[in-house]
Design an enzyme around this catalytic site. Structure first.
Site, PDB file in Angstrom:
ATOM      1  N   GLY A   1      30.967  29.968  -7.329  1.00  0.00           N
ATOM      2  CA  GLY A   1      32.158  29.111  -7.347  1.00  0.00           C
ATOM      3  C   GLY A   1      33.453  29.888  -7.249  1.00  0.00           C
ATOM      4  O   GLY A   1      34.515  29.363  -7.505  1.00  0.00           O
ATOM      5  N   CYS A   2      33.373  31.160  -6.881  1.00  0.00           N
ATOM      6  CA  CYS A   2      34.597  31.949  -6.770  1.00  0.00           C
ATOM      7  C   CYS A   2      34.914  32.163  -5.298  1.00  0.00           C
ATOM      8  O   CYS A   2      34.018  32.348  -4.497  1.00  0.00           O
ATOM      9  CB  CYS A   2      34.404  33.316  -7.395  1.00  0.00           C
ATOM     10  SG  CYS A   2      33.612  33.261  -8.980  1.00  0.00           S
TER      11      CYS A   2
END
Lengths: 405, 138
Positions: free
Chosen positions: B51-52
């Site tokens: 999710g980065c």
């Protein structure tokens, strides 16, 4: 005539400071800002005319219906579509593509069929096709890129065979800004009797689009990238597909008659618009189209093209900057990286200067894989952007490069 | 040094920059450069924090009842934030890591990195550090 001061005054959101700097909004490819006329049309609708549409006998319902259907006509006229029933209101580009995939999968796409996409498709124009292909033994084929990151049309013909049923292609790449040469696609599509879907999410906001001349099977776009509200978009169907596309999302309002045994669906656009539609959205969308036409689509295109040329020229003078999409045939978008720096770092620092850019893969991971990069920084223009904003951006980009290195 | 003490030290370190965000970010970038790197063999797909926008790798080990974190990121600002978190939370007892409020992020004016858009995944990283610490307690 283009009066930028007057145009900017119509966008109240632009008149604000971010971290102490004047906001420079260069993220129009993600969503554009909205002029007062759009904001007020939505507000006025809820203040004066809100009711559920179609089938209502009372006055308010009639007014709301008229406004909604007038909006359809406005969209149809804008895209030079004679029969306004060929304009379906959807939730947006993604929703439109899903309606097409799911409709076609009922009687047009057969097991083992093939779909052709381009290397620079947005995930929205990949995933629904991929899901269909996985479930039906279908195959996706991809038009490769040339060195200058335009498409290698010479390879298209060899991708086509008897199983090829459809070419789904972006009109303008959301990541690179490169404009697709649809004529080259259409010639081969017509010759081989292949349907064509054009993803106009990034063309409709930036250039004139004449769907009568374009003459494709499907064209999809979103209002919110065209100065309109979020949550509403268009699915254009050719005359043939208005008759032939199967209903895949049934619901209230789509029918002629219903019994528990059998339903007869409406023959017009309503067939594809189940449930209560985004009425305020359609009205706001029509106001956005009126705004764009008051400025002029050609004027918008030329203004943004000038900004792209100007910014690219300035960026080419910075040795650390790599610009992607070298083709000159571009609309409103520049993707770049700073050598040895992560786009996230560049974007984070630009935001500190009040400059809104987008960083990452822009929902085009396969394109990133083609270019062998993690992501890019993207700036994308609208009619209200100015050369002095580009100058400020260039000045701060140089500063950011110094900070990071 | 206790977690709160390191936090206090960082707050003091950033105080000299006042409102000069450019100086603050230059310092953050320097911190990123000085982050002791995770071993190359630990930079695996499983250790990437999902999710980065930038890739962040985290490794947690328990030694003498303390958790040792090493990490890396491919974006330098993220790496600076990661360096701060490692400095505060590494070599601490798992119980203390789980409880840590990390209010210094707000105090030093870097709260935007905790925004829910998760663009830089700092929130995901803190959650992962705490989850790893919690796993060592059980």
């Amino acid at each position: 005539m283009k009066d930028l001061k007057n145009i900017r005054d119509q966008f109240p959101v632009l008149n604000q400071k971010i971290n102490g700097y004047d906001l420079v909004y260069f993220d129009n490819g993600a969503t554009s800002q909205k002029p007062l006329s759009v904001i007020e049309s939505i507000s006025n609708y809820y203040k004066a005319s809100n009711a559920n549409i179609h089938r209502g006998v009372h006055t308010l319902s009639r007014t709301a219906t008229e406004l909604f259907e007038k909006a359809r006509k406005t969209v149809a006229d804008h895209f030079k579509v004679k029969n306004d029933q060929q304009i379906i209101f959807t939730a947006g580009t993604t929703d439109s593509i899903n309606l097409v995939v799911n409709g076609l999968s009922k009687n047009y796409l057969q097991k083992g069929d093939e779909i052709i996409l381009s290397s620079y498709e947005h995930h929205s124009n990949i995933l629904a096709w991929q899901l269909w292909a996985e479930e039906n033994g279908g195959k996706l084929k991809v038009i490769p890129l040339l060195e200058d990151q335009s498409l290698d049309y010479s390879k298209l013909e060899e991708l086509i065979n008897q199983k090829t049923k459809l070419i789904a292609i972006a009109h303008v790449s959301n990541t690179l800004g490169v404009i697709t040469d649809l004529e080259k696609i259409k010639v081969l599509a017509k010759k081989n009797n292949i349907a064509v879907l054009v993803d106009g999410a990034q063309s409709a906001p930036h250039m004139p689009v004449d769907l009568e001349k374009l003459d494709v099977d499907f064209f999809v776009c979103s209002a919110h990238k065209m100065y309109g509200p979020t949550g509403i978009g268009v699915l254009y169907l050719s005359e043939k597909w208005l008759k032939d596309l199967q209903v895949s999302k049934p619901g209230g309002g789509t029918i002629k008659t219903v019994t528990f045994e059998k339903t007869e669906y409406a023959e017009n656009a309503l067939r594809f618009e189940p449930g209560t539609p985004h009425i305020a959205g359609a009205i706001g969308f029509a106001a956005a189209i009126d705004f764009m036409n008051a400025v002029g689509m050609q004027t918008i295109f030329e203004h943004e093209h000038e900004l792209v040329q100007y910014a690219q020229q300035k960026m080419s003078e910075i040795p650390e900057v790599i610009v992607y999409g070298k083709s000159n045939n571009k609309a409103g978008v520049i993707s770049f990286n700073v050598k040895n720096n992560h786009p996230f770092d560049v974007g984070t620092l630009m935001d500190k200067y009040g400059i809104a850019v987008r960083t990452g893969h822009h929902c085009t991971q396969p394109l990133m894989q083609c270019l062998n990069i993690q992501g890019t920084v993207r700036i994308s223009f609208a009619i209200y952007n100015t050369k002095s904003e580009v100058d400020f951006f260039i000045e701060k980009l140089k500063k950011v490069i110094t900070m990071l290195n | 040094m206790k977690i709160e003490e390191t936090e206090k030290e960082i707050i003091e370190e950033f105080e000299i920059f006042g409102d000069d965000w450019e100086a603050k970010y230059e310092h953050l970038i320097d911190l990123g450069r000085s982050l002791p790197l995770i071993k190359e063999e630990f930079k695996t797909e499983e250790r990437i924090i999902k999710g980065c926008q930038s890739r962040v790798w985290l490794n947690s080990e328990l030694r003498d009842s303390k958790v040792f974190f090493t990490a890396d990121a491919d974006a330098i600002i993220t790496k600076g934030m990661v360096a701060l978190m490692v400095r505060v939370l590494s070599e601490q007892k798992p119980e203390d890591i789980v409880k840590a409020k990390l209010e210094f992020v707000d105090t030093v004016g870097l709260k935007e990195h905790l925004s829910p858009t998760r663009a830089n995944g700092l929130v995901s990283m803190i959650n992962k550090m705490k989850a790893d610490a919690l796993a060592f307690i059980k």
